[in-house]
Design an enzyme around this catalytic site. Sequence first.
Site, PDB file in Angstrom:
ATOM      1  NE  ARG A  74      -1.615  -2.304   2.729  1.00 35.98           N
ATOM      2  CZ  ARG A  74      -1.764  -3.565   2.345  1.00 35.98           C
ATOM      3  NH1 ARG A  74      -2.840  -3.943   1.746  1.00 35.98           N
ATOM      4  NH2 ARG A  74      -0.832  -4.466   2.600  1.00 35.98           N
ATOM      5  CB  THR A  75       3.370   2.615   2.352  1.00 34.29           C
ATOM      6  OG1 THR A  75       2.601   2.084   3.429  1.00 34.29           O
ATOM      7  CG2 THR A  75       3.870   4.000   2.719  1.00 34.29           C
ATOM      8  CE  LYS A 103      27.536  -1.889  -6.109  1.00 34.48           C
ATOM      9  NZ  LYS A 103      27.865  -0.768  -6.985  1.00 34.48           N
ATOM     10  NE  ARG A 124       6.952   0.633   5.134  1.00 35.55           N
ATOM     11  CZ  ARG A 124       5.731   0.120   4.991  1.00 35.55           C
ATOM     12  NH1 ARG A 124       5.575  -1.137   4.631  1.00 35.55           N
ATOM     13  NH2 ARG A 124       4.663   0.862   5.229  1.00 35.55           N
ATOM     14  CG  HIS A 152       3.216   3.723   8.821  1.00 41.18           C
ATOM     15  ND1 HIS A 152       3.339   4.609   7.761  1.00 41.18           N
ATOM     16  CD2 HIS A 152       2.871   2.525   8.271  1.00 41.18           C
ATOM     17  CE1 HIS A 152       3.078   3.954   6.621  1.00 41.18           C
ATOM     18  NE2 HIS A 152       2.799   2.695   6.905  1.00 41.18           N
TER      19      HIS A 152
HETATM   20  N1  ASP Z   1       1.498  -2.027   6.843  1.00 39.86           N
HETATM   21  C1  ASP Z   1       1.590  -1.565   8.201  1.00 39.86           C
HETATM   22  C2  ASP Z   1       3.025  -1.194   8.520  1.00 39.86           C
HETATM   23  O1  ASP Z   1       3.870  -1.270   7.654  1.00 39.86           O
HETATM   24  C3  ASP Z   1       1.010  -2.546   9.168  1.00 39.86           C
HETATM   25  C4  ASP Z   1       1.572  -3.924   9.096  1.00 39.86           C
HETATM   26  O2  ASP Z   1       2.517  -4.218   8.368  1.00 39.86           O
HETATM   27  O3  ASP Z   1       1.021  -4.776   9.831  1.00 39.86           O
HETATM   28  O4  ASP Z   1       3.284  -0.839   9.640  1.00 39.86           O
HETATM   29  N1   CP Z   2      -0.503  -0.040   5.666  1.00 35.80           N
HETATM   30  C1   CP Z   2       0.718  -0.257   5.149  1.00 35.80           C
HETATM   31  O1   CP Z   2       1.721   0.395   5.502  1.00 35.80           O
HETATM   32  O2   CP Z   2       0.745  -1.226   4.209  1.00 35.80           O
HETATM   33  P1   CP Z   2       2.046  -1.735   3.442  1.00 35.80           P
HETATM   34  O3   CP Z   2       2.943  -2.351   4.505  1.00 35.80           O
HETATM   35  O4   CP Z   2       1.565  -2.709   2.449  1.00 35.80           O
HETATM   36  O5   CP Z   2       2.723  -0.544   2.850  1.00 35.80           O
END
Ligand code: ASP
Ligand code: CP
Length: 325
Positions: A74-75, A103, A124, A152
């Site tokens: 998603r993100t 590397k 991330r 987040h």
């Molecule tokens: N997608 C969210 C996160 O990256 C929640 C999860 O992974 O459970 O924090």
């Molecule tokens: N909600 C969320 O962060 O989803 P992803 O980990 O898929 O990015």
Amino acid sequence: MPTNSSSPYLPFGENKNAAWYGKDIVSVKQFKREDLEYIFGVAHEMRGMVERVGTFDLLKGKILANLFYEPSTRTSSSFTAAMERLGGSVIPINEVKYSSVTKGETLTDTVRTLECYTDVIALRHPETGSAAIAAKVMKKPLINAGDGAGEHPTQALLDAFTIKAELEHFDGLTVTMLGDLKYGRTVHSLARLLSLFDVKLNYVSPDILKMPKEVVDEVGAKGIVQSEFSSLEKILPETDVLYVTRVQKERFENADDYEKVKGVYVINPDIMKSAKQKMIVMHPLPRVTEISMDFDDDPRAAYFRQMEYGLYVRMALLAMVLGKA
Ligand code: ASP
Ligand code: CP
């Protein structure tokens, strides 16, 4: 396609004096109540523009680096979609093993490199505090897309936007967070963000996955009533927002501990009989077993709508830090 010239939020030119121009988004601690109102206003405009014209040129010529050291659906894809819907483009580094990180390149050298080629970076990373470290060495804006078990913030903003869109207000709501409150970064950010409002927070988790004391203390200092439980039953009937989380398997130091708590809570239509009719169930996703699929068609299941709201909020944030909102 010209942008909406009558909008109070979306100007044509770049405004270097705009409040969010060039700013990093590292933690929800940066936001005040009026900031949220502003972000929601811009996100609402973005939603209208996507519905009316789909893609437009507000960020034409701007480039986002999506730097993801951890998996994401998603993100990463909503940041990409947000940038592309605004006419910009994206350098995706979704699998750092094919980059010079393999590397031995450090995070700080990596972000310094990418900011030479781009206008903004979404990061991330598995370590708490990594976003703040990256932001410190960068000149361009850094958006924290999840730093380990830390925060987040863009998720919390889209979560709050979801609550506003679905229930229309925050004050007076009872929000129950369920599952892995220790490692779940989304609940760390959301509890802090909701402390800007007059909400009541319930935390439901196994003993080993309780909300960290640091978050409880910060939220408590704002005068928010917080209560901890190990079972959902008693408080489900009073809950307006049930925020379910996945047990964060990848963050456990001990695999046996994970086995003990995985699958500890499962939301299903039977359990939800005792909940209000006007309430919502949210989840940042991905889900594993904590919400059964046979609940998905219930109108209270807001988690798929929540994902869509994330696009508009991320469009708003990109436009803001690039001086276009
Ligand atoms: N997608 C969210 C996160 O990256 C929640 C999860 O992974 O459970 O924090
Ligand atoms: N909600 C969320 O962060 O989803 P992803 O980990 O898929 O990015």
